[in-house]
Scaffold this motif. Structure first.
Motif, short mmCIF file in Angstrom:
data_model
loop_
_atom_site.label_atom_id
_atom_site.label_comp_id
_atom_site.label_asym_id
_atom_site.label_seq_id
_atom_site.Cartn_x
_atom_site.Cartn_y
_atom_site.Cartn_z
N LEU A 152 13.49 -2.78 1.43
CA LEU A 152 12.07 -2.83 1.45
C LEU A 152 11.35 -1.53 0.81
N THR A 153 12.00 -0.64 0.88
CA THR A 153 11.34 0.71 0.38
C THR A 153 11.14 0.45 -1.19
N LEU A 154 12.15 -0.17 -1.83
CA LEU A 154 11.75 -0.38 -2.98
C LEU A 154 11.13 -1.55 -3.47
N THR A 155 11.23 -2.58 -2.61
CA THR A 155 10.16 -3.83 -2.76
C THR A 155 8.84 -3.21 -2.74
N CYS A 156 8.58 -2.08 -1.98
CA CYS A 156 7.38 -1.48 -1.86
C CYS A 156 7.14 -0.83 -3.10
N ALA A 157 7.95 0.09 -3.86
CA ALA A 157 7.73 0.49 -5.18
C ALA A 157 7.56 -0.64 -6.09
N ALA A 158 8.10 -1.72 -5.86
CA ALA A 158 7.68 -2.99 -6.84
C ALA A 158 6.13 -3.22 -6.87
N GLY A 159 5.47 -3.02 -5.56
CA GLY A 159 4.30 -3.36 -5.87
C GLY A 159 3.49 -2.50 -6.52
N ALA A 160 4.02 -1.38 -6.62
CA ALA A 160 3.15 -0.29 -7.66
C ALA A 160 3.56 -0.24 -8.89
N ALA A 161 4.38 -1.02 -9.44
CA ALA A 161 4.89 -0.90 -10.63
C ALA A 161 3.94 -1.11 -11.84
N ARG A 200 20.45 6.51 -10.24
CA ARG A 200 20.76 5.68 -8.78
C ARG A 200 19.71 4.81 -8.48
N GLN A 201 18.48 5.43 -8.65
CA GLN A 201 17.34 4.45 -8.16
C GLN A 201 17.22 3.16 -9.29
N ARG A 202 17.43 3.52 -10.41
CA ARG A 202 17.28 2.39 -11.48
C ARG A 202 18.63 1.34 -11.22
N ALA A 203 19.94 1.92 -10.84
CA ALA A 203 20.90 0.80 -10.67
C ALA A 203 20.56 0.03 -9.33
N PHE A 204 20.10 0.71 -8.53
CA PHE A 204 19.76 0.27 -7.31
C PHE A 204 18.79 -0.88 -7.52
N LEU A 205 17.71 -0.66 -8.44
CA LEU A 205 16.75 -1.56 -8.34
C LEU A 205 17.31 -2.82 -9.20
N ASP A 206 18.10 -2.44 -10.31
CA ASP A 206 18.70 -3.59 -11.38
C ASP A 206 19.60 -4.51 -10.27
#
Ligand SMILES: [Zn+2]
Length: 769
Positions: A16-25, A473-479
């Motif tokens: 969820l945290t990074l989905t949230c980041a997705a909204g801001a990309a 690590r953020q990038r790998a997680f996102l990928d």
């Protein structure tokens, strides 16, 4: 307290945290060239890097462990002796480390429970324990002085009524309830935690006519369905209760009786009965041990599938025959909150402040929330004190704050920010917040002008578990999330953007921690940071079991992530304090604005399509044909057609902003290539303008119906609580199907963006000149 999503459970949490980041990309197609350390000339950058290395060497996991143990050794709610003692102890530490420090006190409305009762009176009898017993192996769990399960700023009341189960108690749940033909009017609702902000549950229940509200923790959401209950595992034990605020913080945070101004001794107070952020019906949080007999006694229709939790019986909706008597009586007293404020004075730009904060009050012991963040902040302060002793002097002034009263409603930070509003608008260039902290992936949210700085810093800090950089690590997680099972289009897009720009996008901020007054009321550029995703704290969130013993087993046993947070936050503070030119970029901001505006276009298109589809069904008489005598489906009300929304002013403003942002980047890069050789009066003016940029995103009138929130780019949603809405005035007008209001605020937001751009153009001219 913290973003609600951070207190979801386990893997879903990080997702969820990074989905949230997705909204801001940002949607920048052409990666901006990286001209070295942002804000520094080459020589300054080299010095800064070695300063950071020295800073890192001064951080100690052993310190952090000892501090956490000490700070979480007694109950830390507002008004407790231990919370005050912690503030005084931290004050002494700051002073010992060479900081100029003091405690600032505000008297705030802070009710505490005098009487609480929940009992089933029909068809059988049962009295809720409302008590969390000690558990084996948890050394603080038998301490006295703990605040009983309580939802602060609910109303007093003594009510009896039939029980209705409303799932998470969110707007869609009430729609579903209406389809089932069940009303909550004159009833007491029982809802489960999750699905949206806590405070919205009793508020919506009240709006629908309910007279009381019980909120319980279902094991499906943070209990045995997820993992073994504490103390065997990390999950919520049967008697564990989530306390929490139910103030209407989406209207304004801080003392409910001083909206928009500080609660100083001479302040005028709104009577409690008129305080808009205080609720009108009684509400209590309960455990699933206490909720089980109540839920089991409910009859009526079987609950829809998505409403069913993990308790071992069939969930029904009601109303009745279960009938409940509940009593809440509070002492509506005022209590002092103790903010610790510590300063390291700057040199050439001492009139600019970098402000860093984390709260110190907890609902009980608060090892994870908030002390895991507090110990990182203390680590930074100790290391900076030592650097200062060794001769380092920051260019700008650094202000470290440890807030009190965050949990009830961001009290300490909001009152302080309101008390110092004028000075902060002149001086504060950045507010950097943290709150909870665990193991896993770095979450960052806030002002997109600081997105590149966050990325540069994250690329230079090592993740304690993998040995890769925090950013890698953020990038790998996102990928992995974007391409793996359960991926979504937003996640995919976010990963693609992170690939294209090289930077991990940061998320917009809603509410739920101490940044609100800075970002959304005063317009100070803001960042919010923390590690999450692997630590398993959701099951003890806001309970007696959020303890040192739980944290060293399931949180961050080595304190490696305490150190990692101190590195990330510390480097951001150091770079912002020392940079020759404030380390901001505007292309990241303008491309984020483009994305937010595209989302508005899409939202209007979707509303139009859905309305047309609904009309088609109605005209064909489909609802009548689909009727099933057991589950009657009432046809929805006929919605008005969606007209064309006038986004033209907003589109045009975004286009102009993009051109201005590109011009700034070009002028900055040209200067950077010449070693940022800007003569001093001009340089001071550049930094002064940069430091106040975010204030140009405010509108003096604020958001419709909630003037305290003035930032027109990010705000907590009126109907989401913690979760952010971007370009909120327009977004929420579309949500409410108020098309004229959407037109109106598209124009207002465009004007605000034009004002922002005008100052950016001034900056560019100065850099060129
Ligand atoms: Zn917190």
């Amino acid at each position: 307290m913290k973003r609600a999503k951070l207190h979801g459970v386990g893997v879903a949490l990080a997702c969820l945290t990074l989905t949230c980041a997705a909204g801001a990309a940002p949607a920048s197609g052409n990666p901006q060239a990286d001209a070295g350390m942002l804000g520094f000339a080459a020589r300054g950058a080299a010095q800064e890097s070695s300063l950071e290395q020295r800073f890192d060497s001064l951080l100690s996991a052993a310190d952090m462990r000892a501090w956490l143990k000490r700070l979480s050794s007694g109950p830390n709610q507002v008004g407790s002796p231990h919370d005050k003692a912690n503030a005084e102890w931290m004050l002494a530490q700051f002073k010992q480390w060479g900081w100029d420090a003091h405690i600032e006190t505000f008297d705030v409305l802070y009710p505490t429970p005098k009487q609480e009762l929940v009992e089933l009176v029909a068809p059988t009898k049962f009295k809720a324990a409302l008590h969390e017993p000690p558990v084996k192996g948890d050394r603080t769990s038998d301490l006295s002085g703990v605040l009983p399960p309580y939802n602060v700023y609910g109303a007093d009341g003594n009510v009896t009524g039939e029980l209705v189960y409303v799932n998470y108690g969110m707007p869609d749940d009430y729609k579903e309830l209406a389809r089932l033909g069940v009303s909550v009017k004159g009833k007491i609702v029982i809802v489960r935690y999750g699905g949206g902000w806590r405070g919205l549950k009793p508020e919506l229940a009240h709006e629908h006519g309910a007279i009381g509200c019980l909120i319980y923790s279902d094991p499906r959401d943070d209990g045995y369905f997820h993992s073994d209950p504490y103390p065997q595992g990390p999950a919520r034990p049967p008697e564990g209760v989530q306390r929490g605020s139910v103030a209407k913080m989406q209207l304004y945070p801080g003392d409910p009786t001083t909206p928009g101004y500080a609660s100083t001794p001479d302040a005028k107070h709104v009577p409690v009965a008129e305080a808009k952020s205080v609720l009108k019906i009684p509400v209590l949080p309960i455990s699933y041990a206490d909720a089980t007999p109540l839920l089991e006694a409910i009859g009526g229709p079987v609950a829809p599938e998505s409403w069913r939790g993990a308790l071992p019986f069939t969930y029904h909706v009601g109303a009745g025959p279960a009938k409940v008597h509940m009593v809440v009586k509070s002492d509506w007293n005022r209590q002092p909150v103790y903010d610790v404020i510590a300063t390291l004075k700057g040199t050439s730009d001492a009139g600019q402040w970098v402000v860093r904060g984390n709260h110190h009050d907890g609902w009980v012991f608060g090892a994870f929330d908030p002390l895991a963040g507090t110990i990182a902040e203390l680590g930074e302060a100790k290391a900076m004190g030592q650097l200062y002793r060794e001769g380092w002097r920051p260019r700008r002034t650094i202000v470290y704050a440890s807030w009190d009263g965050e949990e009830p409603g961001l009290l300490g930070s909001t009152e302080w920010a309101e008390a110092h509003a004028k000075e902060l608008r002149q001086k504060a260039v950045l507010y950097l917040n943290s709150d909870t902290n665990g193991r896993g992936i770095l979450f960052a949210g806030g002002s997109h002008t600081y997105q590149h700085l966050v990325n540069q810093v994250a690329a230079g800090v090592t993740d304690p578990e993998t040995g890769a950089s925090v950013q890698k690590r953020q990038r790998a997680f996102l990928d992995v999330r974007a391409n793996g099972k359960g991926s979504s289009p937003t996640m995919k897009e976010s990963a693609k953007l992170a690939g294209a720009t090289g930077d991990i996008p940061i998320a917009p901020l809603g509410s739920g921690s101490d940044y609100s007054a800075f970002l959304q009321h005063l317009g100070i550029a803001t960042l919010d940071l923390g590690f999450s995703g692997e630590a398993d704290q959701g099951g003890v969130y806001h309970s007696r079991y959020d303890s040192f013993d739980h944290y060293i087993r399931f949180g961050d046993p080595t304190f490696g992530y305490g150190v990692a947070l101190a590195k990330v936050a510390g480097h951001i503070v150091l770079r912002t304090a020392d940079a020759k030119v404030l380390p901001m970029r505007f292309g990241d901001f303008s491309s984020t604005i483009d994305r937010y505006i595209r989302a508005l276009h899409k939202q209007a298109d979707e509303a139009r399509k859905q309305t047309q589809a609904e009309h088609k069904l109605l005209d064909a008489g489909a609802y009548r044909l689909a009727a099933d005598p057991d589950h009657p489906v009432a046809p929805p009300e006929r919605l008005s057609d969606v007209p064309k929304i006038d986004f033209a002013p907003l589109d045009a403003a975004a286009k102009r902003l993009k051109q201005s942002a590109q011009a700034y980047e070009k002028a900055y890069e040209a200067r950077a290539a010449r070693g940022l050789d800007i003569p001093s009066p001009q340089l001071a003016r550049v930094n002064e303008l940069l430091g106040t940029m975010e204030q140009h995103l405010l509108d003096a009138q604020g958001l419709p119906g909630r003037p305290w929130y003035k930032n027109l780019i990010q705000a907590p949603g009126e109907l989401t609580g913690y979760a952010p809405k971007t370009i909120p005035a327009v977004h929420e007008a579309l949500d409410a199907r108020e098309w004229n209001r959407a037109d109106q605020y598209a124009a207002v937001t465009a004007k605000v963006l034009d004002g922002y751009r005008a100052q950016l153009d001034k900056l560019t001219a100065l850099l060129k000149g």
